[in-house]
Every structure is written in structure tokens, then in C-alpha cells.
Design a protein around this motif. Structure first.
Motif, PDB file in Angstrom:
ATOM      1  N   ALA A  11      -6.851  -0.110   2.439  1.00  0.00           N
ATOM      2  CA  ALA A  11      -5.579  -0.775   2.586  1.00  0.00           C
ATOM      3  C   ALA A  11      -4.819  -0.461   1.347  1.00  0.00           C
ATOM      4  O   ALA A  11      -3.691  -0.716   0.913  1.00  0.00           O
ATOM      5  CB  ALA A  11      -5.688  -2.110   2.740  1.00  0.00           C
ATOM      6  N   LEU A  12      -5.114   0.381   0.352  1.00  0.00           N
ATOM      7  CA  LEU A  12      -4.387   0.879  -0.966  1.00  0.00           C
ATOM      8  C   LEU A  12      -3.729   1.949  -0.532  1.00  0.00           C
ATOM      9  O   LEU A  12      -2.748   2.148  -1.214  1.00  0.00           O
ATOM     10  CB  LEU A  12      -5.444   1.180  -2.040  1.00  0.00           C
ATOM     11  N   LEU A  13      -4.020   2.715   0.410  1.00  0.00           N
ATOM     12  CA  LEU A  13      -3.343   3.939   0.729  1.00  0.00           C
ATOM     13  C   LEU A  13      -3.665   4.331   2.239  1.00  0.00           C
ATOM     14  O   LEU A  13      -4.674   4.028   2.955  1.00  0.00           O
ATOM     15  CB  LEU A  13      -4.024   5.062   0.050  1.00  0.00           C
ATOM     16  N   GLN A  14      -2.368   4.384   2.849  1.00  0.00           N
ATOM     17  CA  GLN A  14      -2.447   4.623   4.346  1.00  0.00           C
ATOM     18  C   GLN A  14      -1.933   6.108   4.710  1.00  0.00           C
ATOM     19  O   GLN A  14      -0.744   6.562   3.917  1.00  0.00           O
ATOM     20  CB  GLN A  14      -1.779   3.644   5.138  1.00  0.00           C
ATOM     21  N   PRO A  64       0.931  -1.344   0.021  1.00  0.00           N
ATOM     22  CA  PRO A  64       0.056   0.221   0.076  1.00  0.00           C
ATOM     23  C   PRO A  64       0.981   1.219   0.068  1.00  0.00           C
ATOM     24  O   PRO A  64       2.099   1.381   0.532  1.00  0.00           O
ATOM     25  CB  PRO A  64      -0.780   0.020   1.246  1.00  0.00           C
ATOM     26  N   ILE A  65       0.358   2.363  -0.537  1.00  0.00           N
ATOM     27  CA  ILE A  65       1.064   3.603  -0.467  1.00  0.00           C
ATOM     28  C   ILE A  65       0.810   4.081   0.893  1.00  0.00           C
ATOM     29  O   ILE A  65      -0.202   4.403   1.325  1.00  0.00           O
ATOM     30  CB  ILE A  65       0.422   4.373  -1.590  1.00  0.00           C
ATOM     31  N   THR A  66       2.067   4.639   1.445  1.00  0.00           N
ATOM     32  CA  THR A  66       1.788   5.246   2.730  1.00  0.00           C
ATOM     33  C   THR A  66       2.353   6.698   2.515  1.00  0.00           C
ATOM     34  O   THR A  66       3.634   7.009   2.111  1.00  0.00           O
ATOM     35  CB  THR A  66       2.832   4.309   3.627  1.00  0.00           C
ATOM     36  N   LEU A  67       1.533   7.627   3.221  1.00  0.00           N
ATOM     37  CA  LEU A  67       2.054   8.918   3.174  1.00  0.00           C
ATOM     38  C   LEU A  67       2.087   9.689   4.464  1.00  0.00           C
ATOM     39  O   LEU A  67       1.488   9.113   5.437  1.00  0.00           O
ATOM     40  CB  LEU A  67       0.619   9.873   2.532  1.00  0.00           C
TER      41      LEU A  67
END
Length: 141
Positions: free
Chosen positions: A75-78, A42-45
Motif C-alpha cells: 500500500a505504499l505504491l499502487q 500512497p503513490i499511485t502510478l
């Protein structure tokens, strides 16, 4: 070296069929590996927040945003929040840290860096506008 490893296949293939089969297998394997890698990670920002997680500005603005993004992203982006200036202590330097790539999202107060936000200068003067609509128009123009 690679050509030597496939030499028996090349010599045995008069019509090129085994080589084409190997090429298709390699292509499909590479595609599946890339697909599973993209699904697994997932992508974590990183969101930088200058105060604690108990401050009203966090509870009223940042927390609802982070909770909504994390819930909708499946859960694709956090979005991870870093409190108390963990990624950059100086509040006035937050826009520069953001542009430099130290974090991805920042809670910035334009009044601390008026040179970065020239249209916000008028908001630092109390009772500058007769109505809220005129004040909002000054920022948008």
C-alpha cells in the motif's frame, strides 16, 4: 501580528525558556504532521495500455507486473492500469504522452515509433540475424 501574540511569552521569559519550548512544540508538531501525511498517501502510478484487459499481451506481460508491484508495495505504491487508450488513443504517440506526463508507465511497441527507438529498427526485418544472441547484441550496442 504574530509577534504581538507571543509578546506576553517573550516579556515573561528572561532566560528564553518558554520561547524555546514553543519552538520545540511547533517543530515536533510539524514533523508529525508531515510523517502522518506521508504514511497516509500512497503513490499511485498510471500505466497506459492500448488494448483491453482480455488481450494476451496484457495477460502475459502487464498483469503479472502490476500484480507483483501492488503485492510487494504494501500500500505504499499502487499501479493503476488504464485500458483501451484511455489516457492516449494513438499508439504511435504513447512515447510522447509518456514524456509529456500524461501517464507514468506505458506499454510501448517500438515498431510503431522507429524514430524514438533507432536500435530497434533491425528487429522489424524478419530473419535479419543468424541467431537470437546476435539480434540481442544489435539492440544492446
Amino acid at each position: 501580528m504574530i509577534k504581538a501574540a507571543f509578546l506576553p511569552y517573550l516579556a515573561a521569559a528572561k532566560d528564553g525558556r518558554p520561547v524555546k519550548i514553543l519552538a520545540w512544540i511547533a517543530t515536533i508538531t510539524a514533523f508529525l504532521l508531515l510523517l502522518f501525511t506521508a504514511i497516509a498517501a500512497p503513490i499511485t502510478l498510471k500505466l497506459s495500455f492500448f488494448s483491453s484487459n482480455r488481450s494476451m499481451s496484457y495477460l502475459a506481460t502487464v498483469k503479472p507486473f502490476v500484480d507483483a508491484v501492488n503485492a510487494e508495495a504494501n500500500a505504499l505504491l499502487q499501479v493503476g492500469v488504464y485500458f483501451n487508450g484511455a489516457l492516449g488513443k494513438d499508439i504511435a504517440q504513447q512515447p510522447q504522452f509518456l514524456l509529456g506526463g500524461a501517464f507514468d508507465i506505458a506499454f510501448v511497441i517500438p515498431g510503431y515509433t522507429p524514430n524514438n527507438f533507432p536500435t530497434m529498427r533491425s528487429w522489424n526485418c524478419p530473419v535479419s540475424f543468424a541467431t537470437c544472441a546476435r539480434g540481442a547484441l544489435s539492440i544492446l550496442s
